[in-house]
Design a protein around this motif. Structure first.
Motif, PDB file in Angstrom:
ATOM      1  N   GLY A 126       0.821  -1.209   0.000  1.00  0.00           N
ATOM      2  CA  GLY A 126       0.000   0.000   0.000  1.00  0.00           C
ATOM      3  C   GLY A 126       0.848   1.247   0.000  1.00  0.00           C
ATOM      4  O   GLY A 126       1.986   1.229   0.460  1.00  0.00           O
ATOM      5  N   TYR A 128       0.143   5.866  -0.371  1.00  0.00           N
ATOM      6  CA  TYR A 128      -0.601   7.064  -0.769  1.00  0.00           C
ATOM      7  C   TYR A 128      -2.111   6.828  -0.854  1.00  0.00           C
ATOM      8  O   TYR A 128      -2.771   7.124  -1.847  1.00  0.00           O
ATOM      9  N   TYR A 161      -3.817  -4.384   7.214  1.00  0.00           N
ATOM     10  CA  TYR A 161      -2.697  -3.455   7.014  1.00  0.00           C
ATOM     11  C   TYR A 161      -1.388  -4.245   6.948  1.00  0.00           C
ATOM     12  O   TYR A 161      -0.983  -4.842   7.925  1.00  0.00           O
ATOM     13  N   TYR A 194      -4.343  11.954  -0.379  1.00  0.00           N
ATOM     14  CA  TYR A 194      -3.099  11.937   0.388  1.00  0.00           C
ATOM     15  C   TYR A 194      -2.376  13.257   0.118  1.00  0.00           C
ATOM     16  O   TYR A 194      -2.065  13.572  -1.041  1.00  0.00           O
ATOM     17  N   SER A 237       9.923   0.549   3.679  1.00  0.00           N
ATOM     18  CA  SER A 237       9.677   0.691   5.121  1.00  0.00           C
ATOM     19  C   SER A 237      10.155  -0.571   5.816  1.00  0.00           C
ATOM     20  O   SER A 237       9.704  -1.664   5.482  1.00  0.00           O
ATOM     21  N   PHE A 239       9.808  -1.017   9.139  1.00  0.00           N
ATOM     22  CA  PHE A 239       8.855  -1.288  10.228  1.00  0.00           C
ATOM     23  C   PHE A 239       7.440  -0.952   9.776  1.00  0.00           C
ATOM     24  O   PHE A 239       7.238  -0.161   8.854  1.00  0.00           O
ATOM     25  N   PRO A 260       2.463  13.443  14.221  1.00  0.00           N
ATOM     26  CA  PRO A 260       1.475  13.166  13.163  1.00  0.00           C
ATOM     27  C   PRO A 260       0.746  11.851  13.456  1.00  0.00           C
ATOM     28  O   PRO A 260       1.252  11.016  14.208  1.00  0.00           O
ATOM     29  N   TYR A 262      -2.671   9.041  11.791  1.00  0.00           N
ATOM     30  CA  TYR A 262      -3.805   8.787  10.886  1.00  0.00           C
ATOM     31  C   TYR A 262      -4.839   7.999  11.678  1.00  0.00           C
ATOM     32  O   TYR A 262      -4.472   7.180  12.507  1.00  0.00           O
ATOM     33  N   PRO A 272       2.982   7.314  12.801  1.00  0.00           N
ATOM     34  CA  PRO A 272       4.084   7.028  11.884  1.00  0.00           C
ATOM     35  C   PRO A 272       5.375   6.645  12.614  1.00  0.00           C
ATOM     36  O   PRO A 272       5.928   7.451  13.372  1.00  0.00           O
ATOM     37  N   GLY A 274       8.182   6.349  11.337  1.00  0.00           N
ATOM     38  CA  GLY A 274       9.266   7.210  10.841  1.00  0.00           C
ATOM     39  C   GLY A 274       9.466   8.410  11.758  1.00  0.00           C
ATOM     40  O   GLY A 274      10.596   8.813  12.068  1.00  0.00           O
ATOM     41  N   TRP A 275       8.353   8.977  12.216  1.00  0.00           N
ATOM     42  CA  TRP A 275       8.425  10.125  13.139  1.00  0.00           C
ATOM     43  C   TRP A 275       9.030   9.699  14.472  1.00  0.00           C
ATOM     44  O   TRP A 275       9.903  10.373  15.020  1.00  0.00           O
ATOM     45  N   GLU A 278      12.719   9.157  14.055  1.00  0.00           N
ATOM     46  CA  GLU A 278      13.419  10.442  13.897  1.00  0.00           C
ATOM     47  C   GLU A 278      13.566  11.140  15.251  1.00  0.00           C
ATOM     48  O   GLU A 278      14.629  11.684  15.573  1.00  0.00           O
ATOM     49  N   ALA A 297      12.989   8.045   7.966  1.00  0.00           N
ATOM     50  CA  ALA A 297      13.613   7.245   9.031  1.00  0.00           C
ATOM     51  C   ALA A 297      13.050   5.830   9.134  1.00  0.00           C
ATOM     52  O   ALA A 297      13.585   5.013   9.879  1.00  0.00           O
ATOM     53  N   LEU A 298      11.978   5.559   8.391  1.00  0.00           N
ATOM     54  CA  LEU A 298      11.378   4.221   8.428  1.00  0.00           C
ATOM     55  C   LEU A 298      12.164   3.232   7.552  1.00  0.00           C
ATOM     56  O   LEU A 298      11.927   2.030   7.587  1.00  0.00           O
ATOM     57  N   GLU A 333       8.234  -4.907   9.224  1.00  0.00           N
ATOM     58  CA  GLU A 333       7.306  -5.389   8.196  1.00  0.00           C
ATOM     59  C   GLU A 333       8.068  -6.259   7.195  1.00  0.00           C
ATOM     60  O   GLU A 333       7.479  -6.994   6.418  1.00  0.00           O
TER      61      GLU A 333
HETATM   62  N1  EPU Z   1       7.799  11.293   9.194  1.00  0.00           N
HETATM   63  C1  EPU Z   1       8.750  11.912   9.989  1.00  0.00           C
HETATM   64  N2  EPU Z   1      10.044  11.517   9.843  1.00  0.00           N
HETATM   65  C2  EPU Z   1      10.423  10.563   8.973  1.00  0.00           C
HETATM   66  C3  EPU Z   1       9.448   9.928   8.170  1.00  0.00           C
HETATM   67  C4  EPU Z   1       8.122  10.304   8.305  1.00  0.00           C
HETATM   68  O1  EPU Z   1       8.446  12.788  10.792  1.00  0.00           O
HETATM   69  O2  EPU Z   1      11.629  10.280   8.891  1.00  0.00           O
HETATM   70  C5  EPU Z   1       6.402  11.753   9.280  1.00  0.00           C
HETATM   71  C6  EPU Z   1       6.010  12.513   8.015  1.00  0.00           C
HETATM   72  O3  EPU Z   1       6.326  13.869   8.106  1.00  0.00           O
HETATM   73  C7  EPU Z   1       4.519  12.296   7.958  1.00  0.00           C
HETATM   74  C8  EPU Z   1       4.360  10.923   8.549  1.00  0.00           C
HETATM   75  O4  EPU Z   1       5.529  10.644   9.301  1.00  0.00           O
HETATM   76  O5  EPU Z   1       3.849  13.224   8.778  1.00  0.00           O
HETATM   77  C9  EPU Z   1       4.107   9.846   7.498  1.00  0.00           C
HETATM   78  O6  EPU Z   1       5.189   9.791   6.593  1.00  0.00           O
HETATM   79  P1  EPU Z   1       5.028   9.213   5.088  1.00  0.00           P
HETATM   80  O7  EPU Z   1       3.954   9.931   4.380  1.00  0.00           O
HETATM   81  O8  EPU Z   1       6.381   9.217   4.478  1.00  0.00           O
HETATM   82  O9  EPU Z   1       4.477   7.741   5.278  1.00  0.00           O
HETATM   83  P2  EPU Z   1       4.849   6.550   6.276  1.00  0.00           P
HETATM   84  O10 EPU Z   1       3.684   6.328   7.177  1.00  0.00           O
HETATM   85  O11 EPU Z   1       6.168   6.798   6.922  1.00  0.00           O
HETATM   86  C10 EPU Z   1       3.750   4.718   4.788  1.00  0.00           C
HETATM   87  C11 EPU Z   1       4.120   3.397   4.179  1.00  0.00           C
HETATM   88  C12 EPU Z   1       4.999   3.584   2.950  1.00  0.00           C
HETATM   89  C13 EPU Z   1       4.238   4.430   1.956  1.00  0.00           C
HETATM   90  C14 EPU Z   1       3.876   5.771   2.616  1.00  0.00           C
HETATM   91  C15 EPU Z   1       3.017   6.641   1.745  1.00  0.00           C
HETATM   92  C16 EPU Z   1       4.121   1.819   6.017  1.00  0.00           C
HETATM   93  C17 EPU Z   1       4.938   0.917   6.880  1.00  0.00           C
HETATM   94  N3  EPU Z   1       4.798   2.556   5.146  1.00  0.00           N
HETATM   95  O12 EPU Z   1       4.956   5.307   5.267  1.00  0.00           O
HETATM   96  O13 EPU Z   1       5.220   2.298   2.379  1.00  0.00           O
HETATM   97  O14 EPU Z   1       5.000   4.663   0.774  1.00  0.00           O
HETATM   98  O15 EPU Z   1       3.109   5.527   3.828  1.00  0.00           O
HETATM   99  O16 EPU Z   1       1.737   6.113   1.668  1.00  0.00           O
HETATM  100  O17 EPU Z   1       2.895   1.809   6.136  1.00  0.00           O
HETATM  101  C18 EPU Z   1       6.716   0.441   2.293  1.00  0.00           C
HETATM  102  O18 EPU Z   1       5.821  -0.215   2.840  1.00  0.00           O
HETATM  103  O19 EPU Z   1       7.813  -0.071   1.964  1.00  0.00           O
HETATM  104  C19 EPU Z   1       6.498   1.877   2.047  1.00  0.00           C
HETATM  105  C20 EPU Z   1       7.435   2.665   1.570  1.00  0.00           C
END
Ligand code: EPU
Length: 337
Positions: A126, A128, A161, A194, A237, A239, A260, A262, A272, A274-275, A278, A297-298, A333
């Motif tokens: 998944g 966006y 998910y 998105y 990602s 995780f 942040p 959802y 997230p 990633g947040w 970070e 950071a993910l 993951e």
């Molecule tokens: N964020 C940070 N720091 C970071 C990374 C993210 O603060 O280093 C914050 C961003 O600013 C934002 C939020 O975290 O507010 C979400 O970040 P992002 O839109 O990059 O999405 P994500 O939740 O980190 C998920 C998927 C990705 C997918 C994106 C876009 C998972 C595990 N990952 O990442 O999937 O591309 O959404 O939909 O659900 C994958 O599975 O390999 C992958 C890349």
């Protein structure tokens, strides 16, 4: 069918880990697959597809079956939609581009995801605002024990998910051989909600986007945040984003009002990872050749010669730090082997 010995897997996994397969075999047809599964002299088989969602931490003693089944076709055409059948070994992104060239809508938000089509249902890929399950119609898989082909409908697959039947009850029992998608032919239902997609389309002054425009926007966003595995080893990602209850969420946001999030369902929230990572200070850090990507950071990265064990060690350190600072458990993951 040729069995190769002591084959390096470095180019067969997007992390670029230099592990070795003791025995290795290319699977180019369903007959190859059936025959390979019957090779009793290799009691253990390991199924390798695009290698985009695995971290190999040791050499593989089993017979590695590299799924290279090819073919894309339109199975059925209706007034508004089409049913396409894609063989498991087709590269995911090339397949998405093929659907767009034919004017078929539904997969545009999933552009540029690494890996092959056959493994896409396993973790319900998944991005966006769209998941594989939104266009998935069915898939066929060979049962490892009997070599019979079985058809799985969407409900059989129990998608969640980054989750499905194939990660749970069906784990290790089936090899997906093809996937059928139901795609729109006209009146495409675009999903641009998105935030980053809307911003990218606005930047390009596109008011009435077509499916190709959405795909191009997604490609731009991914390229700006996510490393290209051909240049920097990674597995997307590493995780999953933790999903917490309303109660946990309320406590968390009280302490971290700027985090942040959802809404995942009526009573659950996704935070997230990633947040979180970070905030623990890991973003962009490097420990030998194992590191954390500077823009997301993910994503864990291999700067060249990291071993799978080194990446795993880093992942464990991150899990401990996030747990210690936020009291939240993050889980990989990526499949760790
Ligand atoms: N964020 C940070 N720091 C970071 C990374 C993210 O603060 O280093 C914050 C961003 O600013 C934002 C939020 O975290 O507010 C979400 O970040 P992002 O839109 O990059 O999405 P994500 O939740 O980190 C998920 C998927 C990705 C997918 C994106 C876009 C998972 C595990 N990952 O990442 O999937 O591309 O959404 O939909 O659900 C994958 O599975 O390999 C992958 C890349």
């Amino acid at each position: 069918m040729k069995i190769q010995q002591n084959k390096s897997l470095k180019t067969y996994n997007t992390f670029g880990i230099a592990a070795t397969a003791k025995f290795f075999c290319e699977i180019n047809s369903l007959t190859d697959l059936e025959q390979a599964l019957q090779l009793d002299q290799y009691p253990e088989k390991f199924i390798l597809s695009g290698g985009s969602n695995i971290l190999i931490t040791k050499d593989i003693e089993a017979l590695v079956l590299h799924i290279n089944l090819k073919g894309k076709k339109v199975l059925e055409t209706y007034e508004n939609k089409v049913l396409v059948k894609i063989m498991a070994g087709e590269n995911w992104h090339q397949m998405v581009l093929w659907t767009l060239e034919h004017g078929f809508g539904g997969l545009e938000n999933l552009s540029l995801i690494p890996g092959n089509t056959g493994t896409s249902p396993i973790q319900n890929i998944g991005a966006y605002g769209v998941e594989l399950k939104d266009t998935f119609e069915s898939c066929e898989a060979m049962e490892i024990s009997t070599q019979h082909i079985k058809r799985f409908t969407k409900s059989d697959c129990k998608f969640g998910y980054r989750d499905s039947f194939f990660k749970n009850e069906g784990k290790g029992k089936y090899i997906i051989t093809s996937v059928n998608f139901s795609l729109s032919k006209k009146n495409h239902r675009l999903n641009t909600s998105y935030g980053a997609i809307e911003a990218e389309l606005e930047k390009q002054h596109i008011e009435n986007p077509m499916i190709q425009d959405v795909s191009n926007a997604v490609i731009k966003i991914r390229q700006s945040k996510l490393p290209d595995p051909a240049k920097l080893g990674n597995s997307g990602s590493f995780f999953k984003n933790p999903v917490v209850s309303k109660l946990e969420f309320d406590t968390f946001t009280k302490d971290h009002p700027n985090a942040p999030f959802y809404k995942a369902s009526e009573n659950t929230y996704k935070i997230p990872a990633g947040w979180l990572i970070e905030q623990c200070g890991f973003k962009g850090k490097r420990y030998g050749d194992a590191g954390i990507h500077e823009n997301q950071a993910l994503v864990l990265v291999n700067h060249g010669n990291a071993t799978g064990a080194e990446i795993l060690n880093l992942a464990q350190t991150i899990i401990e730090n996030v747990g210690g600072k936020f009291g939240l458990a993050i889980t990989p993951e990526v499949n760790i082997i």
